[in-house]
Design an enzyme around this catalytic site. Structure first.
Site, mmCIF file in Angstrom:
data_model
loop_
_atom_site.group_PDB
_atom_site.id
_atom_site.type_symbol
_atom_site.label_atom_id
_atom_site.label_comp_id
_atom_site.label_asym_id
_atom_site.label_seq_id
_atom_site.Cartn_x
_atom_site.Cartn_y
_atom_site.Cartn_z
ATOM 1 N N GLY A 254 0.769 -1.227 -0.213
ATOM 2 C CA GLY A 254 -0.113 0.079 0.263
ATOM 3 C C GLY A 254 0.865 1.358 -0.141
ATOM 4 C CB THR A 255 4.176 2.146 0.380
ATOM 5 O OG1 THR A 255 4.754 0.906 -0.273
ATOM 6 C CG2 THR A 255 4.212 2.031 1.862
ATOM 7 C CE LYS A 257 5.247 -2.985 -2.923
ATOM 8 N NZ LYS A 257 4.572 -2.536 -1.870
ATOM 9 C CB THR A 258 0.981 -1.092 -8.056
ATOM 10 O OG1 THR A 258 1.370 -2.229 -7.242
ATOM 11 C CG2 THR A 258 0.525 -1.449 -9.494
ATOM 12 C CG HIS A 472 14.042 0.676 21.736
ATOM 13 N ND1 HIS A 472 13.996 -0.659 22.752
ATOM 14 C CD2 HIS A 472 14.642 0.410 20.836
ATOM 15 C CE1 HIS A 472 14.811 -1.356 22.244
ATOM 16 N NE2 HIS A 472 15.426 -0.894 21.028
ATOM 17 C CD GLU A 473 14.616 2.093 17.336
ATOM 18 O OE1 GLU A 473 15.905 2.673 16.913
ATOM 19 O OE2 GLU A 473 14.088 1.298 17.273
ATOM 20 C CG ASP A 549 17.846 -4.117 19.962
ATOM 21 O OD1 ASP A 549 17.801 -4.219 18.818
ATOM 22 O OD2 ASP A 549 17.045 -3.379 20.838
HETATM 23 P P1 ADP Z 1 1.535 -1.353 -3.305
HETATM 24 O O1 ADP Z 1 1.549 -1.722 -4.872
HETATM 25 O O2 ADP Z 1 2.897 -0.601 -2.988
HETATM 26 O O3 ADP Z 1 0.838 -2.393 -2.511
HETATM 27 P P2 ADP Z 1 -0.495 0.793 -4.756
HETATM 28 O O4 ADP Z 1 0.547 1.178 -5.671
HETATM 29 O O5 ADP Z 1 -1.274 -0.301 -5.327
HETATM 30 O O6 ADP Z 1 0.487 0.118 -3.358
HETATM 31 O O7 ADP Z 1 -1.182 1.731 -3.977
HETATM 32 C C1 ADP Z 1 -2.566 1.768 -3.656
HETATM 33 C C2 ADP Z 1 -3.102 2.982 -3.819
HETATM 34 O O8 ADP Z 1 -2.596 3.875 -2.694
HETATM 35 C C3 ADP Z 1 -2.803 3.827 -5.093
HETATM 36 O O9 ADP Z 1 -3.444 3.360 -6.104
HETATM 37 C C4 ADP Z 1 -2.850 5.166 -4.498
HETATM 38 O O10 ADP Z 1 -4.392 5.761 -4.607
HETATM 39 C C5 ADP Z 1 -2.712 5.245 -3.125
HETATM 40 N N1 ADP Z 1 -1.164 5.629 -2.829
HETATM 41 C C6 ADP Z 1 -0.227 4.822 -2.301
HETATM 42 N N2 ADP Z 1 1.041 5.525 -2.248
HETATM 43 C C7 ADP Z 1 0.591 6.649 -2.482
HETATM 44 C C8 ADP Z 1 1.439 7.896 -2.952
HETATM 45 N N3 ADP Z 1 2.759 8.144 -2.548
HETATM 46 N N4 ADP Z 1 0.769 8.928 -3.460
HETATM 47 C C9 ADP Z 1 -0.338 8.732 -3.691
HETATM 48 N N5 ADP Z 1 -1.403 7.666 -3.653
HETATM 49 C C10 ADP Z 1 -0.539 6.619 -3.218
HETATM 50 ZN ZN ZN Z 2 16.325 -1.889 19.575
HETATM 51 MG MG MG Z 3 0.937 -3.379 -5.770
#
Ligand code: ADP
Ligand code: ZN
Ligand code: MG
Length: 656
Positions: A254-255, A257-258, A472-473, A549
């Site tokens: 969800g970050t 990548k796609t 901790h960090e 650790d």
């Molecule tokens: P991953 O492939 O890393 O699991 P996705 O690329 O499928 O994640 O992201 C899912 C949705 O989350 C995207 O379609 C977008 O709407 C939203 N999203 C995630 N990261 C971002 C970002 N950096 N900027 C804008 N939208 C994002």
């Molecule tokens: Zn630690």
């Molecule tokens: Mg993906």
């Protein structure tokens, strides 16, 4: 969840939908066979009446028999039409009205006809005198040459076996596909071979640009270079630089990548081929490999273009880490590797792949010339979250009171997909309440829905946890700084990560070290244990966050005793040897059992000493610990420079 259920239903229904057809076909076939059989044999025999052998002899003797057919195990006979009926009835012992009127109507004529064609038969008995007797009474007799009916023999020797094999095949495959969980039952199975069907997606233009991806500046930067490669390959060829073939996008789900991969295609204005790694893994060995081949063939026709393999860990799993190997996956992987080697990157094909489990990938995939570039896509920090919210908020109508920074502050640990989801939830809520715009309260409510809904799945920390992780960090970093007298880290963040610990410390790039002194090793152990020590100093409590650790510190201490000869008790005695250095690099204890117990004692002594040292360091510098940690709690990220600045500011203040 819902999707799954639909799938399951499908799987259950499909075979049943197909089976009536198969069985109808079968039953019709059988009926036809029997019908043919009966028709054919009926023509040869009218009604048959069985008689005794002695009756047969009597009939012959009475000269009423016209013809005799001698078969292997039976004898059939027909009577002369002019035979004396009364005589026949006497011999056969049947009572019939002899004073029957002559046949009049057509029906009676037919009955008469049938009577004349009546065939009698009897079992064949060893009777050497039979031939002579028949000759003596002038009976025509013969033995038919057995000749198979051509239709019947065709059916039995060709159609039947085929039908039977088909039925066996059908049941075998059905149970196989059930076991392998192949979706679509029969249909899915039959289609596998014809894999020309579209198993990948192709977009001429993704329409996504880097502007749609918020935050992730470092990732975008490294990908911008890739775009340039696709745009103007000549520039690089001129100077003799070889274009990279692929990049691996690594990061939690969800970050983005796609999204980033699509953005690269969009920026470069090239076609985007995408496929999920699991698409390659089929139940038949070889299908995955042929799909890889197909995909690259298609892509070559469209070059320049981008091939994106999502969830590549499905095929790219390391080959040597399991016992039962998976032939299909290995073949697919090998095919992928050779395709990657085979194409000329100057043609402008770039392969992007995404995974959230980079550690399981096969080494061969990561070597130079393949996915040699790694683009880390991390969970966004505070400014990143704000930017992502802004990108998605553009799609909805915002009220005047919306403050995205507050939302970003409340969503530590959320990934881009979560944030996109929150904005959408807020919009849905606004509509539900009959409003035309999204207000701050909608967003706040959505944050809670998304966070509460995901409490267990994701790590979004509460305030207390956040403080504990921060201390901790900072404990680690401070101990390191105080012992080495230099900047300890590049960056500390307490944005939780799915892949690592709750907090994350990016250490200074270390110069290659081949030798370490005993003092340096002890300092390392002390630094490792300082995380827990900081918790104890500030909260008087311990958390579970120190497990990694502890593991590393213990391992280090153990090696000091058993391999580096750094303990007082054993001196330079070697107690462990390393085996399989290029595989798992396991250490094998070579001493006796009692020595083993003593080694444990030594290790524990080192650990205890270092722990005390860490506690002492942090207690002496508690004011700095608190100041830096509080800064981190507030900002979520602290750079090495900021860290040193605070550390030295305090020092200077103390001196002044
Ligand atoms: P991953 O492939 O890393 O699991 P996705 O690329 O499928 O994640 O992201 C899912 C949705 O989350 C995207 O379609 C977008 O709407 C939203 N999203 C995630 N990261 C971002 C970002 N950096 N900027 C804008 N939208 C994002
Ligand atoms: Zn630690
Ligand atoms: Mg993906």
């Amino acid at each position: 969840m819902d999707n799954n259920q639909i799938d399951n239903n499908d799987r259950k229904q499909t075979p049943e939908r197909h089976s009536p057809n198969i069985f109808n076909f079968l039953i019709i076939g059988l009926i036809l066979t029997f019908a043919l059989n009966i028709m054919v044999s009926n023509r040869m025999a009218n009604q048959k009446v069985q008689i005794e052998y002695s009756q047969f002899i009597q009939l012959v003797e009475s000269d009423t028999v016209k013809q005799v057919q001698i078969e292997t195990d039976q004898i059939a006979l027909t009577l002369k039409p002019e035979a004396d009926r009364a005589e026949v009835q006497r011999i056969l012992g049947t009572e019939e009205n002899t004073a029957e009127p002559a046949p009049q109507n057509r029906f009676q004529q037919m009955a008469e006809q049938a009577r004349q064609n009546q065939v009698y038969y009897t079992g064949r008995i060893e009777d050497p005198g039979l031939t002579e007797r028949l000759l003596a009474h002038d009976v025509a007799f013969y033995r038919p040459i057995v000749q198979n009916n051509p239709i019947m023999s065709f059916i039995t020797s060709w159609i039947f076996p085929i039908v039977i094999f088909y039925v066996i095949y059908y049941f075998l495959m059905r149970s196989l596909s059930k076991r392998m969980g192949g979706a679509g039952g029969m249909g899915g199975l039959m289609n596998v071979g014809k894999s020309k069907a579209k198993f990948y997606d192709m977009e001429k233009n993704t329409g996504v640009t880097f502007n749609d991806v918020a935050g992730q500046d470092e990732a975008k930067e490294s990908l911008t270079e890739m775009v340039d490669f696709l745009h103007s390959p000549e520039k690089y060829q001129e100077i003799g630089a070889v274009q990279p073939k692929g990049a691996l996008l690594v990061g939690p789900p969800g970050t983005g990548k796609t999204l980033l991969a699509k953005a690269v295609a969009g920026e470069a204005k090239v076609p985007f081929f995408s496929i999920s790694g699991s698409e390659f893994v089929e139940m038949y060995v070889g299908v995955g490999a042929s799909r890889v081949r197909d995909l690259f063939e298609q892509a070559k026709k469209q070059a320049p273009c981008i091939i994106f393999i999502d969830e590549i860990d499905a095929i790219g799993k390391s080959r040597d880490n399991q016992l039962g190997s998976n032939d299909e996956r290995e073949q697919t992987l090998n095919q992928l590797l050779s395709e990657m080697d085979g194409f000329d990157s100057s043609k402008g094909i770039l392969i992007l792949a995404a995974t959230n489990r980079p550690e399981v990938l096969d080494k061969a995939l990561l070597r130079p010339g393949r996915f040699d570039r790694r683009v880390i896509v991390e969970k966004p920090d505070l400014p990143g979250r704000e930017a992502i919210l802004a990108v998605h908020a553009k799609k909805v109508t915002l009220g005047a009171d919306v403050n995205l920074r507050d939302i970003a502050l409340a969503t530590s640990g959320a990934a881009g997909a979560d944030l996109a989801n929150m904005v959408n939830e807020a919009a849905v809520r606004a509509v539900r309440l009959g409003r035309k715009e999204v207000l701050q309260e909608d967003l706040m409510e959505a944050v809670e829905v998304v966070i509460a809904g995901k409490e267990k799945k994701d790590r979004i920390m509460n305030a207390k946890e956040k403080r504990m992780v921060a201390f901790h960090e900072v404990g680690h970093a401070l101990a390191s700084a105080l012992q080495k007298n230099s900047q300890p880290v590049q960056k500390i963040t307490i944005v939780p990560r799915t892949m690592g610990s709750l907090g994350y410390t990016m250490n200074m790039p270390e110069e290659e070290r081949y030798l370490l002194t005993k003092g340096e090793l002890l300092a390392r152990i002390t630094t490792l244990l300082a995380g827990r020590a900081a918790e104890e100093v500030e909260f008087g409590e311990m958390s579970t966050g120190a497990s990694n650790d502890i593991e590393r510190a213990t391992k280090l201490a153990r090696t000091m005793v058993t391999q580096y000869g750094m303990s007082d008790k054993f001196g330079m005695m070697g107690l462990e040897s390393t085996q399989n250095q290029y595989l798992d690099g396991r250490n094998v204890f070579t001493g006796s059992e009692s020595t083993g117990a003593a080694v444990d004692g030594e290790v524990s002594k080192i650990i205890d000493g270092c722990h005390d040292e860490a506690l002492k360091l942090l207690r002496e510098n508690k004011d700095k610990l608190v100041e830096i940690a509080e800064f981190l709690v507030e900002k979520e990220t602290i750079t090495g420079e900021q860290f040193m600045e605070i550390l030295n500011r305090n020092k200077n203040a103390a001196i002044a």
